[in-house]
Enzyme design. Structure first.
Site, PDB file in Angstrom:
ATOM      1  N   HIS A 182       0.827  -1.208   0.000  1.00  0.00           N
ATOM      2  CA  HIS A 182       0.000   0.000   0.000  1.00  0.00           C
ATOM      3  C   HIS A 182       0.862   1.258   0.000  1.00  0.00           C
ATOM      4  O   HIS A 182       1.643   1.469   0.921  1.00  0.00           O
ATOM      5  CB  HIS A 182      -0.874  -0.033   1.257  1.00  0.00           C
ATOM      6  CG  HIS A 182      -1.816   1.101   1.402  1.00  0.00           C
ATOM      7  ND1 HIS A 182      -1.793   1.947   2.486  1.00  0.00           N
ATOM      8  CD2 HIS A 182      -2.833   1.534   0.603  1.00  0.00           C
ATOM      9  CE1 HIS A 182      -2.754   2.842   2.363  1.00  0.00           C
ATOM     10  NE2 HIS A 182      -3.403   2.615   1.226  1.00  0.00           N
ATOM     11  N   HIS A 210      -0.680  10.715  -2.254  1.00  0.00           N
ATOM     12  CA  HIS A 210      -1.989  10.380  -1.675  1.00  0.00           C
ATOM     13  C   HIS A 210      -2.846  11.613  -1.436  1.00  0.00           C
ATOM     14  O   HIS A 210      -4.001  11.697  -1.872  1.00  0.00           O
ATOM     15  CB  HIS A 210      -1.810   9.620  -0.357  1.00  0.00           C
ATOM     16  CG  HIS A 210      -3.096   9.289   0.319  1.00  0.00           C
ATOM     17  ND1 HIS A 210      -3.738  10.158   1.176  1.00  0.00           N
ATOM     18  CD2 HIS A 210      -3.896   8.191   0.232  1.00  0.00           C
ATOM     19  CE1 HIS A 210      -4.857   9.608   1.594  1.00  0.00           C
ATOM     20  NE2 HIS A 210      -4.986   8.419   1.047  1.00  0.00           N
TER      21      HIS A 210
END
Ligand code: G3P
Ligand code: CA
Length: 244
Positions: A6, A48
């Site tokens: 991730h 992100h």
């Protein structure tokens, strides 16, 4: 049982940087998950958050910077001095690294607070340029964006990310006009009924984000097809996850 790193191997290095992707490869991850946004000059970059404040020594929105401007910031030191000088990667740089590696690439489209017009086209252009069609899954919380990409090319694998515990989830999926390759639910809401319904439709289930090995074992036994973790090394070193 696929293990996706991730934001790269972000449990061991600054998220969404080249070093985190190199580590994910070294740790034998089956896939890498990363987040993509568009710069002011239309380049897909890997970050992100909508702003660079949390993960760099700068501040401001990604969409207000050109790539050249973004490349002047340090995206490593916030995590540790060891990673000082890591800069923001472009999606192109990541695909160059991964194109000949035996690894899946889960490209998450991040939209908001603005929704750019051309992010889907730019991602497709890079997938074609580096012939990554087979190894890429494009995912998002923004299912309208996934629909747009699917209308441009319905051969690209689509992953619906699901934050909420939806009523009639599979009616929603069946009516979406997309045949997703996978769903990526918040692990809280991943249950047997979901897995049975997904399997009937040949849809894989990759819950996020699971860092605890015991929790991972629970979901493995439940029957998920893979999971998204910040700690690929821990999962890959455990024979629970590598035995089949
Ligand atoms: O792809 C699943 C997961 O990455 C979604 O959450 O906020 O970490 O991008 P987030
Ligand atoms: Ca993500």
């Amino acid at each position: 049982m696929l293990i996706f790193a991730h934001r790269g191997a972000s449990g061991y290095s600054p998220e969404n940087t080249m070093v985190s992707f190199h580590k994910a490869l070294e740790q034998h991850s089956d896939g890498i998950e990363l987040d993509v946004r568009l710069t002011k000059d239309g380049v897909p970059v890997v970050c992100h958050d909508a702003t660079i404040k949390r993960t760099s020594n700068g501040k401001g929105y990604i969409h207000d910077f050109t790539l050249e401007e973004l490349k002047t910031y340090d995206f490593g030191s916030w995590y540790s001095d060891e990673f000082k000088g890591e800069c923001i990667p472009t999606l192109e740089e990541v695909l160059i690294l991964l194109k000949n590696r035996d690894i899946l690439v889960n490209i998450e489209i991040k939209n908001g607070p603005i929704i750019p017009d051309h992010l889907e086209d730019e991602i497709l252009h890079l997938i074609y340029k580096y012939e990554c069609n087979e190894k890429v899954i494009v995912s998002s919380f923004d299912h309208i964006s996934l629909k747009k990409l699917n209308q441009l090319d319905n051969t690209i694998k689509i992953g619906f990310i699901l934050h909420h515990n939806l009523i009639h989830l599979f009616d929603y999926i069946d009516n979406s006009g997309i045949k997703p390759y996978s769903i990526h639910p918040n692990h809280f809401y991943t249950n047997k009924e979901m897995l049975i319904n997904a399997q009937k439709r040949n849809i894989r289930v990759f819950p996020y984000t699971i860092d605890d090995l015991q929790l991972g074992e629970y979901y493995k036994n439940l029957g998920v097809d893979g999971m998204i973790t910040n700690k690929p090394l821990a999962f890959k070193q455990s024979n629970v996850f590598t035995s089949n």
